[in-house]
Motif scaffolding. Structure first.
Motif, PDB file in Angstrom:
ATOM      1  N   TYR A 108      -8.557  11.141   9.528  1.00  0.00           N
ATOM      2  CA  TYR A 108      -7.659  10.754   8.434  1.00  0.00           C
ATOM      3  C   TYR A 108      -6.373  11.571   8.495  1.00  0.00           C
ATOM      4  CZ  TYR A 108      -5.774   9.977   3.778  1.00  0.00           C
ATOM      5  OH  TYR A 108      -4.940   9.679   2.737  1.00  0.00           O
ATOM      6  N   ARG A 109      -6.515  12.880   8.675  1.00  0.00           N
ATOM      7  CA  ARG A 109      -5.332  13.749   8.753  1.00  0.00           C
ATOM      8  C   ARG A 109      -4.442  13.322   9.917  1.00  0.00           C
ATOM      9  NH1 ARG A 109      -6.255  19.918   8.137  1.00  0.00           N
ATOM     10  NH2 ARG A 109      -5.399  19.623   6.062  1.00  0.00           N
ATOM     11  N   GLN A 110      -5.048  12.982  11.052  1.00  0.00           N
ATOM     12  CA  GLN A 110      -4.263  12.553  12.215  1.00  0.00           C
ATOM     13  C   GLN A 110      -3.574  11.223  11.952  1.00  0.00           C
ATOM     14  OE1 GLN A 110      -7.280  12.618  15.231  1.00  0.00           O
ATOM     15  NE2 GLN A 110      -7.044  14.816  15.619  1.00  0.00           N
ATOM     16  N   GLN A 111      -4.238  10.323  11.230  1.00  0.00           N
ATOM     17  CA  GLN A 111      -3.649   9.017  10.935  1.00  0.00           C
ATOM     18  C   GLN A 111      -2.446   9.122  10.011  1.00  0.00           C
ATOM     19  OE1 GLN A 111      -6.754   6.587   9.332  1.00  0.00           O
ATOM     20  NE2 GLN A 111      -7.580   6.049  11.329  1.00  0.00           N
ATOM     21  N   VAL A 112      -2.498  10.052   9.058  1.00  0.00           N
ATOM     22  CA  VAL A 112      -1.407  10.143   8.094  1.00  0.00           C
ATOM     23  C   VAL A 112      -0.347  11.162   8.505  1.00  0.00           C
ATOM     24  CG1 VAL A 112      -2.812   9.331   6.165  1.00  0.00           C
ATOM     25  CG2 VAL A 112      -2.614  11.782   6.597  1.00  0.00           C
ATOM     26  N   ALA A 113      -0.598  11.920   9.566  1.00  0.00           N
ATOM     27  CA  ALA A 113       0.382  12.913  10.037  1.00  0.00           C
ATOM     28  C   ALA A 113       1.662  12.209  10.471  1.00  0.00           C
ATOM     29  CB  ALA A 113      -0.193  13.708  11.203  1.00  0.00           C
ATOM     30  N   GLY A 114       2.756  12.713  10.005  1.00  0.00           N
ATOM     31  CA  GLY A 114       4.051  12.161  10.390  1.00  0.00           C
ATOM     32  C   GLY A 114       4.480  10.954   9.576  1.00  0.00           C
ATOM     33  N   LEU A 115       3.587  10.404   8.764  1.00  0.00           N
ATOM     34  CA  LEU A 115       3.982   9.293   7.909  1.00  0.00           C
ATOM     35  C   LEU A 115       4.742   9.834   6.710  1.00  0.00           C
ATOM     36  CD1 LEU A 115       0.748   7.111   7.843  1.00  0.00           C
ATOM     37  CD2 LEU A 115       2.851   6.686   9.113  1.00  0.00           C
ATOM     38  N   PRO A 116       5.704   9.084   6.204  1.00  0.00           N
ATOM     39  CA  PRO A 116       6.404   9.556   5.006  1.00  0.00           C
ATOM     40  C   PRO A 116       5.420   9.677   3.849  1.00  0.00           C
ATOM     41  CG  PRO A 116       7.033   7.301   5.545  1.00  0.00           C
ATOM     42  CD  PRO A 116       6.142   7.786   6.645  1.00  0.00           C
ATOM     43  N   GLN A 117       5.580  10.722   3.067  1.00  0.00           N
ATOM     44  CA  GLN A 117       4.714  10.931   1.913  1.00  0.00           C
ATOM     45  C   GLN A 117       5.114   9.943   0.824  1.00  0.00           C
ATOM     46  OE1 GLN A 117       2.003  12.946   1.804  1.00  0.00           O
ATOM     47  NE2 GLN A 117       2.490  13.115   3.965  1.00  0.00           N
ATOM     48  N   PRO A 118       4.111   9.329   0.184  1.00  0.00           N
ATOM     49  CA  PRO A 118       4.451   8.373  -0.876  1.00  0.00           C
ATOM     50  C   PRO A 118       5.135   9.068  -2.042  1.00  0.00           C
ATOM     51  CG  PRO A 118       2.077   8.745  -0.766  1.00  0.00           C
ATOM     52  CD  PRO A 118       2.703   9.501   0.364  1.00  0.00           C
ATOM     53  N   SER A 119       6.033   8.324  -2.683  1.00  0.00           N
ATOM     54  CA  SER A 119       6.676   8.858  -3.875  1.00  0.00           C
ATOM     55  C   SER A 119       5.673   8.829  -5.016  1.00  0.00           C
ATOM     56  CB  SER A 119       7.904   8.030  -4.212  1.00  0.00           C
ATOM     57  OG  SER A 119       7.497   6.707  -4.491  1.00  0.00           O
ATOM     58  N   SER A 120       6.011   9.486  -6.093  1.00  0.00           N
ATOM     59  CA  SER A 120       5.100   9.470  -7.233  1.00  0.00           C
ATOM     60  C   SER A 120       5.136   8.093  -7.870  1.00  0.00           C
ATOM     61  CB  SER A 120       5.498  10.545  -8.236  1.00  0.00           C
ATOM     62  OG  SER A 120       6.781  10.266  -8.733  1.00  0.00           O
ATOM     63  N   GLY A 121       4.092   7.768  -8.557  1.00  0.00           N
ATOM     64  CA  GLY A 121       4.025   6.486  -9.250  1.00  0.00           C
ATOM     65  C   GLY A 121       2.628   5.931  -9.226  1.00  0.00           C
ATOM     66  N   THR A 122       2.365   5.069 -10.157  1.00  0.00           N
ATOM     67  CA  THR A 122       1.036   4.501 -10.311  1.00  0.00           C
ATOM     68  C   THR A 122       0.628   3.687  -9.099  1.00  0.00           C
ATOM     69  OG1 THR A 122       1.409   4.389 -12.680  1.00  0.00           O
ATOM     70  CG2 THR A 122      -0.418   3.096 -11.810  1.00  0.00           C
ATOM     71  N   PHE A 123       1.532   2.895  -8.541  1.00  0.00           N
ATOM     72  CA  PHE A 123       1.177   2.066  -7.403  1.00  0.00           C
ATOM     73  C   PHE A 123       0.751   2.910  -6.213  1.00  0.00           C
ATOM     74  CE2 PHE A 123       2.277   0.028  -3.387  1.00  0.00           C
ATOM     75  CZ  PHE A 123       1.466  -1.096  -3.467  1.00  0.00           C
ATOM     76  N   THR A 124       1.513   3.944  -5.886  1.00  0.00           N
ATOM     77  CA  THR A 124       1.163   4.758  -4.733  1.00  0.00           C
ATOM     78  C   THR A 124      -0.098   5.562  -4.985  1.00  0.00           C
ATOM     79  OG1 THR A 124       2.711   6.464  -5.455  1.00  0.00           O
ATOM     80  CG2 THR A 124       3.486   4.920  -3.789  1.00  0.00           C
ATOM     81  N   MET A 125      -0.345   5.963  -6.226  1.00  0.00           N
ATOM     82  CA  MET A 125      -1.590   6.676  -6.528  1.00  0.00           C
ATOM     83  C   MET A 125      -2.774   5.745  -6.316  1.00  0.00           C
ATOM     84  SD  MET A 125      -0.552   9.164  -9.737  1.00  0.00           S
ATOM     85  CE  MET A 125      -1.388   8.137 -10.848  1.00  0.00           C
ATOM     86  N   ALA A 126      -2.662   4.506  -6.759  1.00  0.00           N
ATOM     87  CA  ALA A 126      -3.747   3.547  -6.584  1.00  0.00           C
ATOM     88  C   ALA A 126      -3.912   3.183  -5.115  1.00  0.00           C
ATOM     89  CB  ALA A 126      -3.480   2.298  -7.408  1.00  0.00           C
ATOM     90  N   TRP A 127      -2.825   3.115  -4.364  1.00  0.00           N
ATOM     91  CA  TRP A 127      -2.876   2.744  -2.953  1.00  0.00           C
ATOM     92  C   TRP A 127      -3.674   3.768  -2.151  1.00  0.00           C
ATOM     93  CZ3 TRP A 127      -2.146  -1.382  -0.158  1.00  0.00           C
ATOM     94  CH2 TRP A 127      -2.019  -1.271   1.215  1.00  0.00           C
ATOM     95  N   GLY A 128      -3.524   5.040  -2.447  1.00  0.00           N
ATOM     96  CA  GLY A 128      -4.206   6.084  -1.693  1.00  0.00           C
ATOM     97  C   GLY A 128      -5.583   6.435  -2.221  1.00  0.00           C
ATOM     98  N   ARG A 129      -6.011   5.794  -3.287  1.00  0.00           N
ATOM     99  CA  ARG A 129      -7.302   6.117  -3.913  1.00  0.00           C
ATOM    100  C   ARG A 129      -8.431   5.417  -3.166  1.00  0.00           C
ATOM    101  NH1 ARG A 129      -6.396   5.631  -9.547  1.00  0.00           N
ATOM    102  NH2 ARG A 129      -5.883   7.805  -9.311  1.00  0.00           N
ATOM    103  N   PRO A 130      -9.504   6.146  -2.882  1.00  0.00           N
ATOM    104  CA  PRO A 130     -10.628   5.501  -2.208  1.00  0.00           C
ATOM    105  C   PRO A 130     -11.323   4.524  -3.147  1.00  0.00           C
ATOM    106  CG  PRO A 130     -11.195   7.750  -2.796  1.00  0.00           C
ATOM    107  CD  PRO A 130      -9.743   7.557  -3.135  1.00  0.00           C
ATOM    108  N   SER A 131     -11.748   3.418  -2.601  1.00  0.00           N
ATOM    109  CA  SER A 131     -12.445   2.402  -3.383  1.00  0.00           C
ATOM    110  C   SER A 131     -13.932   2.690  -3.380  1.00  0.00           C
ATOM    111  CB  SER A 131     -12.190   1.033  -2.751  1.00  0.00           C
ATOM    112  OG  SER A 131     -13.068   0.070  -3.257  1.00  0.00           O
TER     113      SER A 131
END
Length: 142
Positions: A108-131
């Motif tokens: 997981y760390r390798q997959q997200v390394a170098g990707l832009p960090q999401p901005s704050s907000g409800t949508f991005t919090m829900a997007w990164g939340r495990p189902s």
């Protein structure tokens, strides 16, 4: 909704809020049931009925969610991070993380390394939340 079911829901929310705040502490069903003023077996049944998963599974998902954030934003070792979010065994942490997210903490760390960090907000919090029903959403690789 009856007054009694509103009271039960309020007490369950109180216990879930305690899990959200104290996820890194050793929490068991008996302690959470005390927060909700219920017996442990009644608490477990009602929690599952209201939230769709057991209290233990909810706590695991909460811990994994926090670990996902820490893996994205820090260089803390996976072993230290495992203890930091409340797991007592690296093996249990890795197995649970993989089960919920779909890949190991290191992958997981390798997959997200170098990707832009999401901005704050409800949508991005829900997007990164495990189902509780499958893998967490991972942003597409550029």
């Amino acid at each position: 909704m009856s007054r009694q079911s509103e009271d039960v829901n309020r007490r369950l929310l109180r216990a879930r809020d305690a899990m959200d705040r104290r996820y890194a502490e050793p929490l068991d069903v008996a302690a959470l049931a005390r927060v909700a003023f219920m017996s442990p077996s009644h608490f477990s049944r009602e929690f599952r009925r209201v939230f769709g998963e057991t209290p233990y599974r909810y706590l695991q998902r909460r811990r994994v969610e926090r670990a996902m954030f820490r893996l994205r934003t820090t260089s803390t070792s996976v072993t230290d991070l495992c203890l930091e979010v409340g797991f007592t065994s690296l093996g249990t942490f890795s197995r649970t993380f993989t089960e919920i997210v779909g890949c190991s903490p290191t992958a997981y760390r390798q997959q997200v390394a170098g990707l832009p960090q999401p901005s704050s907000g409800t949508f991005t919090m829900a997007w990164g939340r495990p189902s509780s029903f499958g893998e967490a959403h991972l942003p597409p690789r550029p």
